[in-house]
Design a protein around this motif. Structure first.
Motif, PDB file in Angstrom:
ATOM      1  N   SER A  25       0.834  -0.952  -0.001  1.00 39.46           N
ATOM      2  CA  SER A  25      -0.111  -0.179  -0.116  1.00 39.46           C
ATOM      3  C   SER A  25       0.981   1.090   0.060  1.00 39.46           C
ATOM      4  CB  SER A  25      -1.072  -0.081   1.287  1.00 39.46           C
ATOM      5  OG  SER A  25      -1.320   1.295   1.386  1.00 39.46           O
ATOM      6  N   LEU A  52       0.272   4.024   0.775  1.00 37.74           N
ATOM      7  CA  LEU A  52       0.032   5.043   1.763  1.00 37.74           C
ATOM      8  C   LEU A  52       0.885   4.493   2.858  1.00 37.74           C
ATOM      9  CD1 LEU A  52      -3.704   5.429   1.299  1.00 37.74           C
ATOM     10  CD2 LEU A  52      -2.380   7.527   1.579  1.00 37.74           C
ATOM     11  N   GLU A 100      -7.296  -4.224   9.112  1.00 36.98           N
ATOM     12  CA  GLU A 100      -6.494  -3.374   9.704  1.00 36.98           C
ATOM     13  C   GLU A 100      -7.060  -2.390  10.970  1.00 36.98           C
ATOM     14  OE1 GLU A 100      -3.395  -2.120   8.570  1.00 36.98           O
ATOM     15  OE2 GLU A 100      -3.523  -4.059   7.571  1.00 36.98           O
ATOM     16  N   ILE A 101      -6.863  -3.358  12.048  1.00 36.39           N
ATOM     17  CA  ILE A 101      -7.745  -2.680  13.138  1.00 36.39           C
ATOM     18  C   ILE A 101      -6.858  -1.784  14.079  1.00 36.39           C
ATOM     19  CG2 ILE A 101      -8.849  -4.782  13.624  1.00 36.39           C
ATOM     20  CD1 ILE A 101      -7.116  -5.541  15.749  1.00 36.39           C
ATOM     21  N   HIS A 157      -6.066   1.095  13.266  1.00 32.15           N
ATOM     22  CA  HIS A 157      -6.715   2.533  13.241  1.00 32.15           C
ATOM     23  C   HIS A 157      -8.046   2.605  13.518  1.00 32.15           C
ATOM     24  CE1 HIS A 157      -2.778   3.898  11.861  1.00 32.15           C
ATOM     25  NE2 HIS A 157      -2.665   2.808  11.440  1.00 32.15           N
ATOM     26  N   ILE A 158      -8.618   1.720  14.367  1.00 36.09           N
ATOM     27  CA  ILE A 158      -9.955   1.759  14.936  1.00 36.09           C
ATOM     28  C   ILE A 158      -9.714   2.856  15.885  1.00 36.09           C
ATOM     29  CG2 ILE A 158     -11.581   0.587  16.330  1.00 36.09           C
ATOM     30  CD1 ILE A 158     -11.364  -1.921  14.925  1.00 36.09           C
ATOM     31  N   ALA A 159     -10.708   3.785  15.811  1.00 34.53           N
ATOM     32  CA  ALA A 159     -10.767   4.808  16.862  1.00 34.53           C
ATOM     33  C   ALA A 159     -11.431   4.413  17.995  1.00 34.53           C
ATOM     34  CB  ALA A 159     -11.232   6.284  16.436  1.00 34.53           C
ATOM     35  N   CYS A 172      -2.058   8.727  11.060  1.00 36.09           N
ATOM     36  CA  CYS A 172      -3.202   8.589   9.992  1.00 36.09           C
ATOM     37  C   CYS A 172      -4.196   9.562   9.822  1.00 36.09           C
ATOM     38  CB  CYS A 172      -3.820   7.087  10.086  1.00 36.09           C
ATOM     39  SG  CYS A 172      -5.319   7.371  11.460  1.00 36.09           S
ATOM     40  N   LEU A 199      -6.323  10.380  12.135  1.00 39.05           N
ATOM     41  CA  LEU A 199      -7.562  10.269  13.080  1.00 39.05           C
ATOM     42  C   LEU A 199      -7.021  10.362  14.655  1.00 39.05           C
ATOM     43  CD1 LEU A 199      -9.153   7.010  11.630  1.00 39.05           C
ATOM     44  CD2 LEU A 199      -9.433   9.486  10.850  1.00 39.05           C
TER      45      LEU A 199
END
Lengths: 408, 408
Positions: free
Chosen positions: B168, B170, B246-247, B249-251, B261, B263
């Motif tokens: 990726s 990013l 892709e957890i 970046h779970i807020a 990222c 967030l």
DNA sequence: TGACTTTGTTCTTACGACGAAGAAATCAAA
DNA sequence: TTTGATTTCTTCGTCGTAAGAACAAAGTCA
């Protein structure tokens, strides 16, 4: 670990079954296709294709539908699927109503009937009601029993893969001793398939709605309860215990109200129909004696009512927390919102997408379309019927034998 | 919608391929089994089983391993899998290291080598380093190229199903123009399979660890980054864009610190290794110049250090939010925690389970086991090798032809 | 009109699974 | 020890299915 042994052994007959199943699916999907084209795509020899198509025609599943355009030689004979050859029964046992549809093999509803009924607390009455409605539908179209492939039943409870007819005793305690699958099989003597309502909404969308053409999608049912269904590789994914998609009790607000499940700030206590109408009563005032309904909310929001829009905005924000987690965890190709409230469309999608954007990686978001359902209130009952179709398209033998060669 | 046409057409040769594949899998799984038993289980005729076993023996994949116990007649000849007949290469490109393993067909590591390297910013150097390590492993065991089935590569980035060699952009911008799959295929002239590290950790657990015997599991990699991998129906599930799991970046904390990222309150900013060691420095003080490491934290917690335990408790609490959502959304049979920190075992599981219990339906929890990994630091490299094994067990032709009939 | 294409069928061939028969090995009971 | 039953595994002939070649039918295009 099983390294992919879902496949069973094959003998000569199995070989034929597999190939003819493949052809049946292709003809169903393409709607019209010539033998030559089938042979090219499947890499089966022309002679084999002819033989199999003859089989399928004999069984009343496909038929010739005229000539196609020439590609520089003899014009091909197009083969089409007999959409009307058989019927499917779909039943939705909702929280407060029973819906029955009779569809053809293309998901088109031939007849439907619906009745209000307190399903949660009254298993025997609900089943009896459903039986009446089904009989009504069958009689209305004079459908002979032998042309019905089977029956799908959507239930408002997770269904454990090991006992497909039983409800969860925690969610529907009154249904503890009832086996829905057995009951209907006894009552109608046809194959019965049972699944959770959100799972069948997802299947419906995958076949007939926003997800048609794809194989991976998540459907979210926004109603009294909040539930999700996943289609993974074209199949309903139920999880280990059948509770995959039970997102109504994701805790999104640790300071939120106490839920019946014992947790605090569950999604359902914030955006379930009850919470929405309650909040609507606070902000929009009572309409008549009974206070505003979800329908009032939808109409209000569409008409530009500020309070209604505010409620929908808040709903989108809460829902976005769950959907954001969903995108990061599962990265589905499409998320479809269903349930009556979803008919507000962009009014809900806008705040939802904004909320998701604050919680999901942009990578996940980029690959996922979030849309509302266009299938309407029959979506789940149709999904139940679709479960039968899916099974039959995989296993041709589920289609009843048409003793006489007449195609419908 | 595709109604289950993953299956391809079959001719006589395909029939043999399918049946022999099935037998190969059964023999691999059972470790030792007689022809008669295979015939009973598969419902293949004894003659067919004999013929196929002879094929597999000829190919050097299985062999006779003596007689079994009689069931009242002639004693059966047990057939076993030739675990040592071929080798698999597994490569892990980590954030700051490269690990290579050479395994047999039972996941046992024959050789390994590891080197520190700043992988993120230096694609060419990392690949070159990996190449050296691989060559080292191959030379160490004098493994001839023709006995290597292929190579699996774990990368610290989501991998898009459509371009399996690309990272990726990013997440690893420096790797933008590199195709890992192509690079290794050119360098070693063997089949190369690339996947995300957490996905391969999951595969590893499914084959060799906590999930062996099952088909559905989620693995969570706790390291510098936080990632999850799902095995669904025995297969890695990648989602629509390859970003399933892709957890990191779970807020989970809307008031939390800002993440790279963009967030706020991402899981990784709260429980990633960096966050943990930072917090350890605050609470436990600096050890030498460089401050405590994850290892210090593990040892501290085990020794009963209050600060270390407090940090782990906090970690479990945060992680529980994500895992709770996971259970409700996916209801996996097993959740396995991996990464160095997971070696604290119950010290992490206890607060985690408590946190999950506050957020997941008891129904989902009841069906899910939450455990820590027992595979150690090589888990992911071994998982990479396993990806090759899985492919070869499905498609026998991936095993190189052994021209001479010698079994290893 | 005539050469060339494409479609779809018919007939022969090849291959793999099955089933019956038989050989080998073992157990169990006489 | 002998005899018969049982289980394992192989051999050989049969059958069903797909492939391939040849062919007839129905077009296109110059």
């Amino acid at each position: 670990m099983r390294a992919g042994m879902a496949v069973l052994t094959v003998d000569a007959a199995g070989m034929r079954a597999q190939n003819s199943g493949l052809l049946l699916n292709m003809i169903w999907r393409e709607r019209q296709i010539s033998r030559a084209e089938i042979a090219r795509r499947t890499e089966l020899s022309p002679s084999t294709v002819s033989a199999i198509v003859a089989d399928l025609e004999q069984a009343g599943l496909v038929r010739s539908i005229g000539a196609g355009v020439s590609r520089g030689g003899r014009r091909p004979t197009l083969i089409g699927f007999c959409d009307e050859a058989f019927s499917l029964v779909g039943v939705e046992l909702g929280a407060s109503h029973v819906t029955v549809v009779l569809t053809d093999l293309r998901g088109r509803v031939r007849t439907q009937s619906k009745a209000s009924h307190a399903v949660r607390g009254d298993p025997e009455g609900s089943l009896q009601k459903a039986k009446e409605l089904i009989q009504e539908c069958l009689d209305a179209e004079r459908v002979p029993r032998r042309s019905v492939v089977g029956m799908g039943v959507a239930v408002p409870s997770p269904v454990h893969p090991a006992s497909p007819g039983k409800m969860s005793p925690l969610i529907l305690p009154a249904w503890k001793n009832v086996d829905v699958k057995e009951w209907f099989e006894t009552a109608f003597d046809m194959p019965v398939f049972v699944d959770n309502d959100a799972n069948l909404g997802a299947l419906s969308e995958c076949f007939w709605g926003a997800g048609s053409g794809g194989e991976d999608l998540t459907y979210i049912k926004l109603a009294t309860g909040i539930g999700a269904g996943h289609i993974i590789h074209g199949d309903v994914y139920r999880g280990a215990g059948g509770t995959a998609g039970e997102i109504g009790h994701i805790a999104v607000d640790s300071n939120g109200p106490l839920c019946v499940c014992g947790l605090r700030g569950c999604l359902v206590t914030l955006i379930g129909s009850t919470a929405l109408t309650e909040r609507a009563r606070e902000l929009m005032g009572t309409r008549g004696r009974k206070g505003p309904t979800v329908r009032d909310l939808v109409e209000g929001a569409r008409a530009g009512d500020a309070a209604a829009k505010q409620i929908i905005d808040g709903m989108g924000a809460w829902l976005g927390i769950a959907v954001g987690g969903l995108l990061n965890l599962l990265n589905p190709a499409i998320v479809v919102l269903g349930g009556e409230i979803s008919s507000v469309g962009e009014l809900l999608l806008d705040p939802l997408r904004a909320s998701v954007r604050q919680r999901a990686l942009s990578v996940s978001m980029a690959e996922t379309r979030i849309v509302t359902s266009a299938l309407g209130e029959r979506a789940i009952a149709v999904g139940a019927a679709t479960l039968v179709l899916q099974a039959a398209l995989r296993d041709r033998s589920l289609f009843p034998q048409q003793n006489v060669g007449r195609t419908a």
